[in-house]
Design a protein around this motif. Structure first.
Motif, PDB file in Angstrom:
ATOM      1  N   ASN A  43       3.694   9.708   5.665  1.00  0.00           N
ATOM      2  CA  ASN A  43       2.862   8.515   5.577  1.00  0.00           C
ATOM      3  C   ASN A  43       3.172   7.627   6.777  1.00  0.00           C
ATOM      4  OD1 ASN A  43       1.726   8.992   2.892  1.00  0.00           O
ATOM      5  ND2 ASN A  43       3.783   8.542   2.099  1.00  0.00           N
ATOM      6  N   ASP A  44       2.173   7.365   7.592  1.00  0.00           N
ATOM      7  CA  ASP A  44       2.374   6.565   8.798  1.00  0.00           C
ATOM      8  C   ASP A  44       2.002   5.115   8.485  1.00  0.00           C
ATOM      9  OD1 ASP A  44       2.342   5.372  11.293  1.00  0.00           O
ATOM     10  OD2 ASP A  44       1.122   6.928  12.242  1.00  0.00           O
ATOM     11  N   LEU A  45       3.018   4.245   8.483  1.00  0.00           N
ATOM     12  CA  LEU A  45       2.788   2.824   8.178  1.00  0.00           C
ATOM     13  C   LEU A  45       2.362   2.050   9.426  1.00  0.00           C
ATOM     14  CD1 LEU A  45       4.382   3.904   5.678  1.00  0.00           C
ATOM     15  CD2 LEU A  45       5.432   1.643   5.497  1.00  0.00           C
ATOM     16  N   ASP A  46       2.168   2.727  10.514  1.00  0.00           N
ATOM     17  CA  ASP A  46       1.740   2.201  11.818  1.00  0.00           C
ATOM     18  C   ASP A  46       2.958   1.838  12.677  1.00  0.00           C
ATOM     19  OD1 ASP A  46       0.013   1.643  13.859  1.00  0.00           O
ATOM     20  OD2 ASP A  46      -1.014  -0.003  12.889  1.00  0.00           O
ATOM     21  N   SER A  47       2.681   1.575  13.940  1.00  0.00           N
ATOM     22  CA  SER A  47       3.757   1.324  14.905  1.00  0.00           C
ATOM     23  C   SER A  47       4.583   0.110  14.505  1.00  0.00           C
ATOM     24  CB  SER A  47       3.150   1.061  16.291  1.00  0.00           C
ATOM     25  OG  SER A  47       2.472   2.189  16.767  1.00  0.00           O
ATOM     26  N   LEU A  48       5.767   0.050  15.092  1.00  0.00           N
ATOM     27  CA  LEU A  48       6.660  -1.084  14.858  1.00  0.00           C
ATOM     28  C   LEU A  48       6.221  -2.295  15.682  1.00  0.00           C
ATOM     29  CD1 LEU A  48       9.946   0.986  15.048  1.00  0.00           C
ATOM     30  CD2 LEU A  48       9.021  -0.097  12.980  1.00  0.00           C
ATOM     31  N   GLU A  49       6.438  -3.461  15.113  1.00  0.00           N
ATOM     32  CA  GLU A  49       6.149  -4.705  15.824  1.00  0.00           C
ATOM     33  C   GLU A  49       7.420  -5.383  16.325  1.00  0.00           C
ATOM     34  OE1 GLU A  49       3.386  -5.957  16.811  1.00  0.00           O
ATOM     35  OE2 GLU A  49       1.790  -5.117  15.573  1.00  0.00           O
ATOM     36  N   VAL A  50       8.567  -4.801  16.045  1.00  0.00           N
ATOM     37  CA  VAL A  50       9.828  -5.421  16.476  1.00  0.00           C
ATOM     38  C   VAL A  50       9.782  -5.629  17.989  1.00  0.00           C
ATOM     39  CG1 VAL A  50      12.344  -5.194  16.513  1.00  0.00           C
ATOM     40  CG2 VAL A  50      11.018  -4.202  14.614  1.00  0.00           C
ATOM     41  N   GLY A  51      10.114  -6.815  18.379  1.00  0.00           N
ATOM     42  CA  GLY A  51      10.110  -7.122  19.803  1.00  0.00           C
ATOM     43  C   GLY A  51       8.877  -7.844  20.282  1.00  0.00           C
ATOM     44  N   ASN A  52       7.895  -7.992  19.422  1.00  0.00           N
ATOM     45  CA  ASN A  52       6.664  -8.652  19.858  1.00  0.00           C
ATOM     46  C   ASN A  52       6.637 -10.145  19.556  1.00  0.00           C
ATOM     47  OD1 ASN A  52       5.427  -6.476  21.146  1.00  0.00           O
ATOM     48  ND2 ASN A  52       4.812  -5.605  19.176  1.00  0.00           N
ATOM     49  N   GLY A  53       7.649 -10.644  18.847  1.00  0.00           N
ATOM     50  CA  GLY A  53       7.827 -12.080  18.777  1.00  0.00           C
ATOM     51  C   GLY A  53       7.166 -12.821  17.635  1.00  0.00           C
ATOM     52  N   GLY A  54       6.451 -12.107  16.779  1.00  0.00           N
ATOM     53  CA  GLY A  54       5.717 -12.803  15.719  1.00  0.00           C
ATOM     54  C   GLY A  54       6.488 -12.991  14.435  1.00  0.00           C
ATOM     55  N   MET A  55       7.664 -12.397  14.334  1.00  0.00           N
ATOM     56  CA  MET A  55       8.423 -12.509  13.093  1.00  0.00           C
ATOM     57  C   MET A  55       9.853 -12.921  13.372  1.00  0.00           C
ATOM     58  SD  MET A  55       7.008  -9.339  10.728  1.00  0.00           S
ATOM     59  CE  MET A  55       6.318  -8.115  11.860  1.00  0.00           C
ATOM     60  N   THR A  56      10.515 -13.406  12.328  1.00  0.00           N
ATOM     61  CA  THR A  56      11.920 -13.786  12.447  1.00  0.00           C
ATOM     62  C   THR A  56      12.809 -12.538  12.412  1.00  0.00           C
ATOM     63  OG1 THR A  56      12.280 -13.885  10.076  1.00  0.00           O
ATOM     64  CG2 THR A  56      11.387 -15.869  11.112  1.00  0.00           C
ATOM     65  N   TYR A  57      14.067 -12.764  12.694  1.00  0.00           N
ATOM     66  CA  TYR A  57      15.017 -11.652  12.634  1.00  0.00           C
ATOM     67  C   TYR A  57      15.017 -11.013  11.251  1.00  0.00           C
ATOM     68  CZ  TYR A  57      19.429  -9.123  12.412  1.00  0.00           C
ATOM     69  OH  TYR A  57      20.372  -8.150  12.223  1.00  0.00           O
ATOM     70  N   ASP A  58      15.063 -11.832  10.203  1.00  0.00           N
ATOM     71  CA  ASP A  58      15.102 -11.266   8.850  1.00  0.00           C
ATOM     72  C   ASP A  58      13.833 -10.494   8.528  1.00  0.00           C
ATOM     73  OD1 ASP A  58      17.683 -12.134   7.980  1.00  0.00           O
ATOM     74  OD2 ASP A  58      16.886 -14.171   7.899  1.00  0.00           O
ATOM     75  N   LYS A  67       0.822  -1.211   0.000  1.00  0.00           N
ATOM     76  CA  LYS A  67       0.000   0.000   0.000  1.00  0.00           C
ATOM     77  C   LYS A  67       0.856   1.260   0.000  1.00  0.00           C
ATOM     78  CE  LYS A  67      -3.919  -2.095   2.469  1.00  0.00           C
ATOM     79  NZ  LYS A  67      -4.409  -2.433   3.815  1.00  0.00           N
ATOM     80  N   ALA A  68       2.021   1.184   0.657  1.00  0.00           N
ATOM     81  CA  ALA A  68       2.836   2.391   0.848  1.00  0.00           C
ATOM     82  C   ALA A  68       3.607   2.787  -0.402  1.00  0.00           C
ATOM     83  CB  ALA A  68       3.805   2.175   2.007  1.00  0.00           C
ATOM     84  N   LEU A  69       3.941   1.835  -1.265  1.00  0.00           N
ATOM     85  CA  LEU A  69       4.878   2.139  -2.353  1.00  0.00           C
ATOM     86  C   LEU A  69       4.454   3.334  -3.205  1.00  0.00           C
ATOM     87  CD1 LEU A  69       5.965  -1.426  -3.532  1.00  0.00           C
ATOM     88  CD2 LEU A  69       7.176   0.141  -2.013  1.00  0.00           C
ATOM     89  N   PRO A  70       3.187   3.425  -3.634  1.00  0.00           N
ATOM     90  CA  PRO A  70       2.864   4.575  -4.497  1.00  0.00           C
ATOM     91  C   PRO A  70       2.806   5.907  -3.753  1.00  0.00           C
ATOM     92  CG  PRO A  70       1.272   2.769  -4.761  1.00  0.00           C
ATOM     93  CD  PRO A  70       2.073   2.492  -3.535  1.00  0.00           C
ATOM     94  N   LEU A  71       2.866   5.870  -2.438  1.00  0.00           N
ATOM     95  CA  LEU A  71       2.599   7.074  -1.660  1.00  0.00           C
ATOM     96  C   LEU A  71       3.850   7.847  -1.261  1.00  0.00           C
ATOM     97  CD1 LEU A  71      -0.197   5.580   0.612  1.00  0.00           C
ATOM     98  CD2 LEU A  71      -0.445   6.763  -1.574  1.00  0.00           C
ATOM     99  N   SER A  72       5.026   7.313  -1.566  1.00  0.00           N
ATOM    100  CA  SER A  72       6.257   8.017  -1.192  1.00  0.00           C
ATOM    101  C   SER A  72       6.258   9.443  -1.726  1.00  0.00           C
ATOM    102  CB  SER A  72       7.477   7.275  -1.756  1.00  0.00           C
ATOM    103  OG  SER A  72       7.729   6.106  -1.020  1.00  0.00           O
TER     104      SER A  72
END
Lengths: 415, 415, 415, 415
Positions: free
Chosen positions: A257-272, A242-247
Motif C-alpha cells: 500500500n503506497d501512502l504517497d511520498s514523504l513530506e519530511v523536509g518540506n517545512g509544513g509540519m512540526t518535528y512531532d 484511509k490506510a488502517l483497514p488496508l494493512s
C-alpha cells in the motif's frame, strides 16, 4: 477464507504474485516531483542523487531515483511513435542519465500515465504500452511510476482499472528487464483487491500534501470507500485513516500500500508531526520515497528519515504491516494503537496521537497482542525507537505523546 | 413481486434453481482451516474426522469434511495443467484420502479459488475450471469451497461476479458428479441476488473471528451494503447485523446465506456468547461448519454444537430462516427478536441480547406473529431449547437473557 | 437541461417515448397476487373479475385484470419451448380465459420474469423473450408485468438492466399487438432514468406490504438511492419517501412510477392510513392496481378506491404527478406538502401527516405555488376530496389532519 | 501524482487536451431556454441577440447565442435521416438564422441530446452523431450543448458515459469546423475525471433554478458524489457545495466545470443573492451563460452581469478557478473563503455568506495564502469588486457581508 498471516509466516515459501521478482520489501528512494515539479533536467537529477548519496541515504536503503512528469516533448516521434525526451532538459538523452545514476549505485525510475496524457499534459502511455515499455527498458529503467490522469473513462469498476494497468504490466515483463511497477492510481476501484498480481505497489489515496490534519476541499474523500474524486492535498491524518483497514492487503508476495511520498523536509509540519508521518509510513510498510530537497535538509529532518530502527522494520522481510488494534476519539481527533510482529519474533508497538492535546495513556498488553493472547503474558523489553530508552514491560506500558506525535517501541522478549 | 414464503410452503413443489440436487438444507460439517491452517496432511484430516465421528457429530449431521487451502504444490503439472497435491502432505494422493473419508461415512470436500491463486498463494482455478472440476470429480469430491482471492479484477458488478462463478458451476455440473458448490465470495456484489441459480450457498461477509462484538479494522464493513473491502476478523455481532435483511433470500430451491464457519470451541468467547453464535447461525439456516479442534473440545462446547433441537430447526425441510421482527437499541448494543415458522406448524422464537447488560423483556405475541396475526391469538406452549423448560404462552412471553446471550424457544400449539 | 413541465403543457404534442401507444395515463386494474398468491385458477380469476365489475370498479377505470405468478407448469414444452399453462388450473387454456375476461369488458394481463425463473420458481422469460411474447400475443394478452427474479447477475448498472428489459420490449412490439409493458424491477439501477423508451411503467422500490410505517428488515432501503437489496415488506411511508424525488420523471410521453399495488381492503391499516395510501398513489400518478379480495371488501374500503375525484386526477391527461413542496419533521415522523397543476388549470393540494399526532397547519399559498408565484395571489376555491366540503382560499388554507391521515383539495379559480 | 497548478503556470505551454482549439477560457453567452423554453422562433432569437448587443453585453464577452431544445420536427427526414428544423418556427431555415447571428458579431450555438430523444421529446443524436454533426457544421454552428435525456441506459459508469459522449466529439472534430462542445450530462459518472479529452466544458449537477438555497425534492443530491438522480431545481448554494471540490479539475488545457446558466434577471433572488451567484460563477471559472430576458432586465441586474472586474477574472488566461480555503458552519448555513491566483500575480479573494445573518469576519492572510505562505507576509492592496473601494491589507482583512451576500476583492501587491 482470507489468508491469515499469523499461520503462515513460517510455513509458506514466498509465492510472488506479481512475477517480476521485485518488491520483496517496500521500495525506498527519492522522487523529483516535490522539489522540481516540471523544472527538471539531467543536471538537477544528478545533483539530487549526489546529495542523497552524500547524506548517507543511499546506504540506508533509499536506492531508487525516480524522475517524475515533464521529461518529454509534447508529441511522440511521428515515425517510431516513441516518447521523445526533451533535448533541452536532457541534452545527452536519458540513457546517459540513467547510466550516471546507475554508476552512483542507485536504481533508476521513470514516470508515465495510463492515460492519453500525463497529468502535466505530456504524452501518456495508454495504448502505447509496448512501445513505451521497450523504450524504458532500453534506457535501463528499473522502476515505473504509472499515473492515472486522462484515462479516457476507463475506470469506475475493478475490471476497467485492472485491464488498463495489466497491459503495461505485461509489457514491462515482456521486456525481460525487471522493472518495479508502482501504480499511482489513487486508490480508485480498490487496487488492494486486484493489483497484487500485476504490480509491486499501489497508491491508496489522492496526493499527500505537507500538512498534518487540515481538511482541504481538493481531497474530499475521508475513507478508502470513496468514489468520484480522489484529488490531492490529502493530509497525513487523512491518509492514515484511509490506510488502517488496508494493512491486511500488503505482504511480500502481494505488494505494498503506497501512502504517497514523504513530506519530511518540506517545512509544513512540526518535528512531532513529521515523526508521526515517518513512523506510520514505516510500520505500515508504505514505500519510503523522499519528496524533498535533500541538499537543503535540516539535520533534524535528516535524522527523521535516517531512523535505522524504523527503516529496519519497514524493510523486515516476510512480515506484514502493523495494524490498528483500536482507534479512539480523543480531544479534537483520534488516537490509534498499532502493533505488528516482526520476523525475529519481536514486535513493533506505536501510539499515534492525532489530537492537539498532550496524551498520557496506559497501553494494555491485552490490546497489543489481541490476536496472540499468549504473548500478552510474556515479559517484554521495550525500546523507544526515537529516544532509544529501554523499559521493561508487563501488563501495560505508559505512553507519553506530544500533540500530533507518535511513540513507537520495539518489543523484545525479556530474557 | 417478491416471492412471499408464507403463501407457498404447502403449494409449491421444490424447483431446484441450482440443478445439482443438493442443498435442500444447509450443509453441516467441518473445515480444516481454523485448526490446521496450512499445516495439513492426510493424517491430520483422518485424525480430525475420527474425532468428529467419535464425538457423535457425524450422527448429528456434520457430514462434510472439507479440507481448505494449501493442499497443492505451487505450480500446476506442466503437461496436464492439473493442480498437483503436495506429496509430502498426501503421500498416497488425495483420492486415497477421499476414499478413507468416505469409508468413515463422511462426504469429502475440497477448496479452490476463483482467482489466479488461492488466498495462500497456491494455484487458483480461474481459467482452469474444467480441468480442476474434472480432477475434483475424479477424486470423489462431494463439496467445493470456492474462494475469491486474486480474482484479476473480475468483480465490482453482479455481472462480473456471476460470470466468474458460473464457469465453475457449469464445470462441476458437467462432471456428472453432484458436488455441493459453496461460494466464498464474502458477499461482494450481492450474491444473494444472483448466486441461487449457480450455487448451493454463498458467504455474506468477510471472515469471522472468534470474538463476540469487537470492531476490528480488518473488517471495515458494518452493513451488507458495503463496497471496497470485505476483509476478515468480523465479529459475531457484525455478521449477524449483515445477515438480518438477507433471510428473505434463503430457501431450499435457492440456497443458503453462509455466515461462515463456527468458532465454538476456539476459546475466544464465553459460553453465553457461543450460545448466541450457534443459535443464530442455526435459526438463520446458515451452514453449520465446525471450525475447531474437535478432539480437544470441552464438554460444554460440544454440548453447544450438539443441540439437537437447533440442528433440527436448521435442517427442517421446506422452511426459510427466521427473520428479525424488530431490532432495538439496548444498553451498549442492540437486542433482536427473531421468529420463523417450521414445517410442522411450530415456530422458533429467539431474543438476542447483544448488550453487556442482563435483559428481562416481555415479548409480545403480536410482534412474534407480525405477519400472521391469527397465530398471535392462539395458545402456545414454549420449550426453551437450551434449558428444555416448558411454559405456556399467551399474549407475551418473558425473556431473561444474560449479557451477550440468547434465549430461544420452540413454540407448539397448545392442545 | 431537464425538461421543465411548466413550459410545455400547452405547446408540445405527445411524443410517445415508448411507442406502443399505451400508458397515456397510469394503468388501473386488479392483480391476483395479494389475494390468491399461487392458488390461482381460471375460475378464481373469472370470479374476481365478476366482483370487480359488480362493484362498479370497471366503470371507474379499473380495467386491467392481471394474473400474477404460478400459472405455468415447471418446465417449458420440450419441442416448442413455449411456457405451458398448468392444465389443472386452466383446463380450457389461457386463451379461453382471456376471451372471457375480454367479453366482460376488461383487458387481460399476465406475468413473467426477466430471469431464468419467475419469483415463485416457474419458467422465466430471460433468453426466451420472442417465444413468450408471441405466445402472450396469441392469447390476447394486453398487459405484461415483468419481474426481476433470478436475473443471472444481469443487473447492477443501468446498461445491464436496460439491455435485459429492452429485449422483451422489442419482442412485445414486434408481435403487432399493443401490450402494456409494466416493469417490476424494484427500482434497481434507476429505471426512472432509462425505462421510458422501452416501457410504460416501472416499479420504484421493493414490494409494498399492508402497513403504514413499520420498518421491516426485509425492506432495508430507505431511499431511492439504494443498492444491494430491494426486498419486500416496504411500508406505505417507506415507499412515499422513495417516490417524492421521482415525480419529475413521470408523464404521458415517458411512463409512470409504479409505487406497487394497493393494499386497501387487506385489513392491515386504519381508514385514515388507507386514505393516505390511496390519495398519495393517486396524485403521484402511480398505477392504481387493486390488490385485495374485492368480493369481501367493506363498503368503507370500497369507498376509498372509488373516489372519483382522485381517480380523475390520477387519470388527468397531459399532467405530471404532484410533487412535494416541502417535507418537515413533525412528531415522530414527517409531514409533506404536495401540489400539482391539472390540465384545466385547477390544482391538487395535499398535506400528508406521517406522524401519530393530530396536525393543524396553515398551508401558505406561497409554498403551494412556489414554482408559479402568480397563482399565489389569485383567489381559489378549495374542495376537500374526501369530505366534499368547499372553502374559499386566500393566502393560506388550514389543514386539520388526523394521525397518519391526509387532507387533499382540488383548487379551482374563484370566479 | 496530481498535476499541481502552482508549479506550472509559467512553465507549461498549453496542451489542449480536447483538440478543437476552443475553450481557452470559459464560454460566455446566452441560452434561450429560461426565457423561451419551447416557444422559440427565428424572430425570437434575433430579437434576443439584438437586446444582448444593445445592452453592451456582446462587447463584454457574451458572444455565444445558443438556441436550446424544441427547434426540430418530431421526426427525422425519412430519406436523409437528418433532423429537420420546424418550418413554422424557422421559415427561412436555420442556416439563414445562423448567418444573421453571425452578421451581428455573435457566435451561433445549438442543442441536441446524447439520447434517443432530446429532453423535450424531439429527435436525439444518439446513434446519429455523424449525420447531425455534419448538419450542424453545414449550418455554421459554433457551439453544441449536448444533453443526457433518454440515453438508453448508456450511463452508470465512466466508461459508458465517456464512450457515448466521445462519439459526438469525434464527429464534431471530423467536420473540420471548430465547434465548442459543451456537455450537459449533469455530473453523472464524474465527467471532471474523463471529459477533458473530448469536450470543452461539462455540467456538474442537475439544473439550476432561480432560488438561493431552498431544498427541492427534484434535486435530491447534495454532494457531487451522488448517484441515481441529478434532477433539476438545484439552488445556487446546492450547486456551490457541489462545485467546491472540483476547482482542481478545470483549466485551459482541460475544460471547465459548468455550474449551469445564470439566473440573474429572472426575479427569484435578491440583489445580494444574485451578487453571490454571479461572483462565485465568475471566480470558479464556470461558463457565464445568461439565462434571462435581457430586453426586460433591470439596470441593477444588468450591472451584475456587466461587472468587468469579475468577467476579467473569469476570462483570465492560464489560471485555474479559485478554490475554497475553508468552509465553516455559520448561523443556519455555511460561510466559504475562496481565493485564487491570477495571471499577473494578483489574487482574487472572496467570502461567501450562505447564512441569513449579517457577517463580520476577519479573514486571515495565512488562510488566504495557505498554499503560498510567502505571500501571506507581503503587503497587499485590496479592491472590492462590487464597491470599487480600496484598502490596504496586512495580516487580515475585515469582511462585512450581508445575508446571502458575498464580498470579493482583487488583491494587488502593494508598491
Amino acid at each position: 477464507m482470507i489468508y491469515n498471516f499469523l499461520f503462515l509466516v513460517a510455513t509458506i515459501p514466498v509465492a510472488l504474485a506479481h512475477d517480476n521478482g521485485l518488491g520483496l520489501t517496500p521500495q525506498m528512494g527519492w522522487n523529483s516531483w516535490n522539489k522540481y515539479g516540471c523544472n527538471i533536467s539531467a543536471n538537477d537529477i544528478i545533483s539530487a542523487a549526489t546529495s542523497i548519496k552524500e547524506k548517507g541515504l543511499l546506504d540506508l536503503g533509499y536506492e531508487y531515483i525516480v524522475m517524475d512528469d515533464c521529461w518529454a516533448l509534447k508529441t511522440r516521434d511521428p515515425v517510431t511513435k516513441q516518447i521523445v525526451p526533451d533535448p533541452s532538459k536532457f541534452p545527452n538523452g536519458i540513457k546517459n542519465l540513467s547510466d550516471s545514476i546507475h554508476d552512483m549505485g542507485f536504481k533508476w525510475g521513470m514516470y508515465s500515465s495510463a492515460g492519453k496524457y500525463t497529468c502535466a499534459g505530456y504524452p501518456g502511455s495508454l495504448d502505447y504500452e509496448e512501445i513505451d515499455a521497450t523504450t524504458f527498458a532500453s534506457w535501463g529503467v528499473d522502476y515505473l511510476k504509472y499515473d492515472n490522469c486522462y484515462n479516457q473513462g476507463r475506470s469506475g469498476t475493478p475490471s476497467e482499472s485492472f485491464k488498463r494497468y495489466e497491459v503495461m504490466s505485461k509489457a514491462l515483463n515482456s521486456t525481460g528487464r525487471p522493472i518495479f511497477y508502482s501504480l499511482c492510481q489513487w486508490g480508485e476501484d480498490g487496487p488492494w483487491n486486484w493489483a497484487s498480481t500485476i504490480a509491486n505497489s499501489w497508491r491508496i489515496s489522492g496526493d499527500i500534501y505537507d500538512n498534518f490534519n487540515r481538511y482541504d476541499d481538493r481531497c474530499p474523500c475521508e475513507s478508502f470507500q470513496c468514489i468520484g474524486l480522489q484529488g490531492f492535498d490529502c493530509s497525513v491524518m487523512n491518509i492514515i485513516r484511509k490506510a488502517l483497514p488496508l494493512s491486511q492487503k500488503a505482504r511480500d508476495r502481494d505488494g505494498w500500500n503506497d501512502l504517497d511520498s514523504l513530506e519530511v523536509g518540506n517545512g509544513g509540519m512540526t518535528y512531532d508531526e513529521y515523526v508521526t508521518h515517518f513512523t506510520v509510513w514505516a510500520i505500515l510498510k508504505s514505500p519510503l520515497m523522499l519528496g524533498n530537497d535533500v541538499s537543503a535538509m535540516s539535520d533534524q529532518d535528516l535524522s527523521i528519515v535516517s531512523n535505522r530502527d524504523l527503516i529496519t522494520i519497514n524493510q523486515d522481510r516476510g512480515t506484514q504491516p502493523a495494524y490498528s488494534k483500536w482507534t479512539k476519539n480523543y480531544g479534537d481527533s483520534i488516537i490509534i494503537l498499532l502493533s505488528g510482529e516482526l520476523s525475529n519474533g519481536d514486535w513493533v508497538v506505536a501510539l499515534v496521537n492525532g489530537a492537539s492535546q498532550q496524551l498520557t495513556y496506559n497501553i494494555s498488553m491485552t490490546d497489543v497482542f489481541i490476536d496472540n493472547r499468549i504473548y500478552a503474558e510474556k515479559r517484554w523489553v521495550a525500546r523507544d525507537l526515537w529516544t532509544n530508552e529501554t523499559s521493561s514491560v508487563n501488563n501495560f506500558i505508559i505512553s507519553n505523546v506530544k500533540p500530533h506525535g507518535t511513540q513507537v517501541w520495539r518489543f523484545s522478549k525479556s530474557s
